[in-house]
Motif scaffolding. Structure first.
Motif, PDB file in Angstrom:
ATOM      1  N   MET A 120       0.824  -1.202   0.000  1.00 58.30           N
ATOM      2  CA  MET A 120       0.000   0.000   0.000  1.00 58.30           C
ATOM      3  C   MET A 120       0.863   1.260   0.000  1.00 58.30           C
ATOM      4  N   HIS A 121       1.940   1.230   0.794  1.00 58.03           N
ATOM      5  CA  HIS A 121       2.834   2.387   0.847  1.00 58.03           C
ATOM      6  C   HIS A 121       3.518   2.604  -0.494  1.00 58.03           C
ATOM      7  N   ARG A 122       3.984   1.513  -1.110  1.00 55.80           N
ATOM      8  CA  ARG A 122       4.666   1.634  -2.398  1.00 55.80           C
ATOM      9  C   ARG A 122       3.719   2.171  -3.474  1.00 55.80           C
ATOM     10  N   LEU A 123       2.505   1.653  -3.507  1.00 52.06           N
ATOM     11  CA  LEU A 123       1.550   2.096  -4.520  1.00 52.06           C
ATOM     12  C   LEU A 123       1.137   3.542  -4.323  1.00 52.06           C
ATOM     13  N   ALA A 124       1.001   3.954  -3.063  1.00 53.01           N
ATOM     14  CA  ALA A 124       0.587   5.336  -2.794  1.00 53.01           C
ATOM     15  C   ALA A 124       1.630   6.333  -3.256  1.00 53.01           C
ATOM     16  N   LYS A 125       2.905   5.913  -3.285  1.00 49.38           N
ATOM     17  CA  LYS A 125       3.979   6.829  -3.670  1.00 49.38           C
ATOM     18  C   LYS A 125       4.129   6.979  -5.178  1.00 49.38           C
ATOM     19  N   LEU A 126       3.438   6.161  -5.954  1.00 45.60           N
ATOM     20  CA  LEU A 126       3.577   6.259  -7.403  1.00 45.60           C
ATOM     21  C   LEU A 126       3.130   7.627  -7.902  1.00 45.60           C
ATOM     22  N   SER A 127       3.817   8.125  -8.903  1.00 50.63           N
ATOM     23  CA  SER A 127       3.445   9.408  -9.497  1.00 50.63           C
ATOM     24  C   SER A 127       2.229   9.218 -10.399  1.00 50.63           C
ATOM     25  N   ASP A 128       1.619  10.354 -10.791  1.00 51.93           N
ATOM     26  CA  ASP A 128       0.484  10.288 -11.712  1.00 51.93           C
ATOM     27  C   ASP A 128       0.882   9.567 -12.997  1.00 51.93           C
ATOM     28  N   GLU A 129       2.087   9.839 -13.494  1.00 56.44           N
ATOM     29  CA  GLU A 129       2.548   9.218 -14.730  1.00 56.44           C
ATOM     30  C   GLU A 129       2.737   7.715 -14.545  1.00 56.44           C
ATOM     31  N   GLU A 130       3.240   7.306 -13.384  1.00 56.48           N
ATOM     32  CA  GLU A 130       3.429   5.874 -13.125  1.00 56.48           C
ATOM     33  C   GLU A 130       2.089   5.152 -13.024  1.00 56.48           C
ATOM     34  N   ARG A 131       1.102   5.796 -12.409  1.00 62.30           N
ATOM     35  CA  ARG A 131      -0.231   5.197 -12.349  1.00 62.30           C
ATOM     36  C   ARG A 131      -0.828   5.085 -13.748  1.00 62.30           C
ATOM     37  N   ARG A 132      -0.615   6.124 -14.560  1.00 61.03           N
ATOM     38  CA  ARG A 132      -1.136   6.101 -15.922  1.00 61.03           C
ATOM     39  C   ARG A 132      -0.507   4.949 -16.724  1.00 61.03           C
ATOM     40  N   ARG A 133       0.803   4.775 -16.571  1.00 63.85           N
ATOM     41  CA  ARG A 133       1.480   3.696 -17.291  1.00 63.85           C
ATOM     42  C   ARG A 133       0.968   2.331 -16.844  1.00 63.85           C
ATOM     43  N   MET A 134       0.666   2.197 -15.551  1.00 62.01           N
ATOM     44  CA  MET A 134       0.159   0.928 -15.047  1.00 62.01           C
ATOM     45  C   MET A 134      -1.178   0.589 -15.698  1.00 62.01           C
ATOM     46  N   ILE A 135      -2.052   1.591 -15.822  1.00 62.89           N
ATOM     47  CA  ILE A 135      -3.353   1.362 -16.441  1.00 62.89           C
ATOM     48  C   ILE A 135      -3.188   1.089 -17.935  1.00 62.89           C
TER      49      ILE A 135
END
Length: 310
Positions: A120-135
């Protein structure tokens, strides 16, 4: 010194609220040198030194390190430049602290432990761009290779989770669950089957897109039946099914017959993975969108009623 009022280090300490030891340190390091000394060797400070010390104190209270303070005093950097850079750095720190607080509260509320906390801590630290890439990777892996419904694929690509600057624990927990869901291989396989089904339908001539109005008509008709306690295997349910199959026949340009009902059952079963609805619910919670009411009971009843009417 030309009539300038000079004060002792003790008086300067009283005026500024700093300790004599601190002022002496600043003087010894050259940050705020004394203006003069008495014949006995005691330091005395003039107005310029007092102003310089007040600036040092203010900058230090704002969190600037001594090296940065020295650059300001030596005019190597302006106060504005330093303030801007420091404010930007603080923005990052504040966002980090807010995320940590939200994660800790989510952990406290859920009773999470061990690997779940770290995840949860690792995922919360992701940047907007990293979240976008994951999706983007998730969509590419599930729908990207098939000629699926282009409106759905575009919706999946553009509906990106965006944690706010100050997320609440529920948003952090929703993001952690959504991220895990996108990595669930069984869920991905289910979506690939859905994409393959849509591609086959398109190859057979289906050029329709998303069917929001049709979905709402199903919600309204079946919702009324559910509210009235109509059993899916009753004669009343058969009337509801007949009205809806007629509507499907009209939208898709097909005869309203047994083949349509068999086709519709397959369509509902392929799209019936409850994790799809959970995906959109989690995304809405993360982004602060209104969470739509569940269609699970509606399409569950409709599927049962279709089987009963077959």
């Amino acid at each position: 010194m030309d009539g300038e009022e000079l004060v002792t280090i003790g008086e300067l300490a009283r005026r500024t609220g700093l300790t004599v030891k601190t002022i002496r340190y600043y003087a010894d390091t050259g940050l705020v040198p004394s203006t003069d000394r008495t014949p006995a060797g005691y330091r005395r400070y003039g107005a310029q030194a007092v102003a310089r010390l007040q600036l040092v104190r203010t900058l230090r209270e704002l969190g600037l390190d001594l090296g940065t303070v020295r650059r300001v005093l030596d005019r190597e950097s302006t106060v504005g430049e330093v303030a801007r850079a420091h404010a930007d750095a603080l923005d990052v720190q504040i966002r980090t602290l807010r995320l940590r607080r939200a994660v800790l509260r989510a952990v406290a509320e859920q009773g999470s432990e061990g690997e779940e906390i770290a995840m949860m801590h690792r995922l919360a630290k992701l940047s907007d761009e990293e979240r976008r890439r994951m999706i983007e990777e998730f969509v590419e892996d599930t729908f990207g290779t098939a000629d699926a419904n282009p409106e759905l694929v575009e919706l999946l690509r553009t509906a990106v989770p965006e944690l706010p600057e100050e997320p609440d624990p529920a948003q952090v927990a929703a993001w952690a669950e959504l991220a895990e869901l996108t990595r669930d291989e069984d869920f991905r396989a289910s979506l690939r089957r859905m994409a393959a089904y849509q591609a086959a339908e398109r190859a057979a001539g289906d050029t329709t897109g998303l069917h929001h109005r049709l979905t709402e008509q199903v919600r309204e008709a079946v919702g009324g039946a559910l509210a009235a306690g109509v059993a899916p295997d009753s004669a009343r349910a058969g009337q509801v099914v007949a009205g809806l199959t007629a509507r499907y026949a009209q939208v898709f340009g097909r005869p309203d017959d047994a083949a349509l009902r068999a086709w519709l059952l397959t369509r509902l079963e392929v799209a019936g993975d409850p994790r799809v609805e959970r995906y959109w619910e989690l995304l809405a919670r993360i982004n602060g969108w209104p969470v739509p009411s569940s269609l699970g009971p509606v399409f569950g009843w409709f599927t049962a009623a279709l089987r009963a009417a077959a």
